[in-house]
Design a protein around this motif. Structure first.
Motif, PDB file in Angstrom:
ATOM      1  N   CYS A  55       0.818  -1.212   0.000  1.00  0.00           N
ATOM      2  CA  CYS A  55       0.000   0.000   0.000  1.00  0.00           C
ATOM      3  C   CYS A  55       0.854   1.266   0.000  1.00  0.00           C
ATOM      4  O   CYS A  55       0.406   2.334  -0.426  1.00  0.00           O
ATOM      5  CB  CYS A  55      -0.973  -0.009   1.170  1.00  0.00           C
ATOM      6  N   LYS A  56       2.103   1.149   0.441  1.00  0.00           N
ATOM      7  CA  LYS A  56       3.011   2.300   0.431  1.00  0.00           C
ATOM      8  C   LYS A  56       3.161   2.874  -0.970  1.00  0.00           C
ATOM      9  O   LYS A  56       3.249   4.095  -1.147  1.00  0.00           O
ATOM     10  CB  LYS A  56       4.377   1.880   0.970  1.00  0.00           C
ATOM     11  N   ARG A  57       3.149   1.979  -1.983  1.00  0.00           N
ATOM     12  CA  ARG A  57       3.358   2.443  -3.372  1.00  0.00           C
ATOM     13  C   ARG A  57       2.238   3.381  -3.805  1.00  0.00           C
ATOM     14  O   ARG A  57       2.482   4.380  -4.488  1.00  0.00           O
ATOM     15  CB  ARG A  57       3.437   1.229  -4.314  1.00  0.00           C
ATOM     16  N   GLY A  58       1.011   3.076  -3.414  1.00  0.00           N
ATOM     17  CA  GLY A  58      -0.107   3.940  -3.783  1.00  0.00           C
ATOM     18  C   GLY A  58      -0.093   5.262  -3.034  1.00  0.00           C
ATOM     19  O   GLY A  58      -0.447   6.306  -3.592  1.00  0.00           O
ATOM     20  N   VAL A  59       0.317   5.235  -1.787  1.00  0.00           N
ATOM     21  CA  VAL A  59       0.385   6.475  -0.995  1.00  0.00           C
ATOM     22  C   VAL A  59       1.463   7.400  -1.556  1.00  0.00           C
ATOM     23  O   VAL A  59       1.311   8.631  -1.551  1.00  0.00           O
ATOM     24  CB  VAL A  59       0.639   6.159   0.495  1.00  0.00           C
ATOM     25  N   GLU A  60       2.553   6.833  -2.065  1.00  0.00           N
ATOM     26  CA  GLU A  60       3.655   7.643  -2.602  1.00  0.00           C
ATOM     27  C   GLU A  60       3.194   8.596  -3.698  1.00  0.00           C
ATOM     28  O   GLU A  60       3.713   9.707  -3.817  1.00  0.00           O
ATOM     29  CB  GLU A  60       4.762   6.740  -3.145  1.00  0.00           C
ATOM     30  N   ILE A  61       2.216   8.169  -4.516  1.00  0.00           N
ATOM     31  CA  ILE A  61       1.810   9.015  -5.650  1.00  0.00           C
ATOM     32  C   ILE A  61       0.902  10.171  -5.218  1.00  0.00           C
ATOM     33  O   ILE A  61       0.516  10.997  -6.047  1.00  0.00           O
ATOM     34  CB  ILE A  61       1.143   8.199  -6.776  1.00  0.00           C
ATOM     35  N   LEU A  62       0.574  10.244  -3.933  1.00  0.00           N
ATOM     36  CA  LEU A  62      -0.184  11.395  -3.436  1.00  0.00           C
ATOM     37  C   LEU A  62       0.692  12.634  -3.304  1.00  0.00           C
ATOM     38  O   LEU A  62       0.179  13.758  -3.191  1.00  0.00           O
ATOM     39  CB  LEU A  62      -0.792  11.077  -2.060  1.00  0.00           C
ATOM     40  N   PHE A  63       2.034  12.426  -3.314  1.00  0.00           N
ATOM     41  CA  PHE A  63       2.957  13.530  -3.037  1.00  0.00           C
ATOM     42  C   PHE A  63       4.034  13.639  -4.113  1.00  0.00           C
ATOM     43  O   PHE A  63       4.392  12.641  -4.754  1.00  0.00           O
ATOM     44  CB  PHE A  63       3.623  13.312  -1.672  1.00  0.00           C
ATOM     45  N   PRO A  64       4.589  14.847  -4.307  1.00  0.00           N
ATOM     46  CA  PRO A  64       5.717  15.011  -5.238  1.00  0.00           C
ATOM     47  C   PRO A  64       6.903  14.147  -4.801  1.00  0.00           C
ATOM     48  O   PRO A  64       7.052  13.815  -3.604  1.00  0.00           O
ATOM     49  CB  PRO A  64       6.055  16.506  -5.133  1.00  0.00           C
ATOM     50  N   ILE A  65       7.746  13.786  -5.756  1.00  0.00           N
ATOM     51  CA  ILE A  65       8.902  12.933  -5.472  1.00  0.00           C
ATOM     52  C   ILE A  65       9.775  13.525  -4.371  1.00  0.00           C
ATOM     53  O   ILE A  65      10.286  12.809  -3.501  1.00  0.00           O
ATOM     54  CB  ILE A  65       9.742  12.716  -6.761  1.00  0.00           C
TER      55      ILE A  65
END
Length: 316
Positions: free
Chosen positions: A254-264
């Motif tokens: 689930c971490k992978r999906g949360v990552e795309i909520l924010f800029p790199i």
């Protein structure tokens, strides 16, 4: 109290033949001709005697007849396809005006002025004396249920009258997604969106052979009762965005999906979300419980409140 039933009428097959009706493939229309089956379907809505009902996409009127025969006080049918209006007007005449016919798109329909205002109840009261019933075309079922879940969250549309109950049909796979529990392979964005706002029940499955024309899939009948208190008490768009992002990579952590909520360059916020929510970042999305989604949404909401503009970030 005796229930007034419709007088003898041409069968649905005869109506279809009389008016030269056929299901349009591009509109994903399918009809139920067996009135015993439509009676069974309508009974899943509960006791309808004296109730007000809105039927979505009645087509030639098979389910409509079963609703009227339950003794409803008032039935509004909303049909987009004008070819079916004459056959529905026959039912209106036969029911002595209990059936009101509206030709229009349910996605654009104004519910708030369609029923008497005295039906309205407070959200924490029992559900109002109003039901929505529909055998939905497959091509409209997903956008419609998402729109109605947003309306339930905002208490608008059919939910401006209170916790309006709905009985709707979907492809069997969609019905299974709507009701899938944590850990079920069918658990999806749709599961969370529906279940955090409603009690959702998969009533029964209708085999594809019962429809005309026969679809390639079976059909699930699903009942929705809005909850007094949603499991995730936050704005719908925020919840939907987070859940959609998490399930974007449903087979990954689930971490992978949360990552795309924010800029790199702000992946420190991803770390913060898991630290403050207490959710395991290596858990797969379909295994997350409603409580864990609530914790993630609360953490994301706090970040959005603290950092102006972060909610509108689009990783694409």
């Amino acid at each position: 109290m005796a229930v007034a039933r419709l007088p003898p009428l041409p069968t649905i097959r005869e109506i279809i033949r009389l008016y030269g009706l056929r299901a349009e493939k591009q509109l994903a229309q399918i009809f139920i001709l067996d009135l015993k089956l439509t009676d069974k379907l309508v009974r899943q809505a509960g006791k309808l005697q004296g109730c007000h009902v809105c039927e979505v996409g009645p087509g030639p009127g098979g389910i409509t007849r079963s609703i009227v025969n339950q003794g409803v006080a008032d039935l509004l049918v909303v049909e987009k396809d004008a070819r079916f209006i004459p056959s529905l007007e026959i039912l209106s005449e036969a029911s002595e005006g209990k059936v009101r016919v509206a030709c229009g798109d349910i996605l654009k329909f104004d519910f708030e002025d369609a029923f008497p205002h005295h039906l309205k109840k407070q959200w924490d009261d029992d559900p109002p004396n109003l039901h929505v019933i529909g055998n939905l075309p497959f091509n409209v079922s997903l956008p419609l249920i998402l729109r109605w879940m947003e309306a339930a969250s905002n208490q608008t549309g059919p939910f401006s009258f209170g916790r309006t109950r709905m009985l709707l049909t979907f492809q069997k796979e969609v019905a299974e997604r709507l009701t899938a529990p944590p850990g079920d392979e069918q658990r999806s964005r749709l599961s969370i969106i529906a279940q955090h706002l409603c009690e959702v029940k998969h009533c029964f499955t209708i085999p594809g052979t019962a429809f005309v024309p026969k679809p390639k899939v079976d059909v699930g009948v699903v009942h929705f009762t809005p909850l007094v208190q949603p499991h995730i008490d936050l704005p719908f768009k925020l919840v939907e965005k987070l859940v959609r992002s998490v399930f974007h990579f449903r087979q990954k952590y689930c971490k992978r999906g949360v990552e795309i909520l924010f800029p790199i360059e702000r992946q420190d916020l991803t770390k913060e979300m898991f630290e403050t929510s207490g959710v395991d970042p290596s858990c797969r999305p379909f295994r997350l419980t409603m409580e864990e989604f609530n914790a993630l949404c609360l953490s994301y909401h706090d970040i959005c409140q603290r950092i102006p503009g972060i909610f509108h970030y689009n990783y694409r």
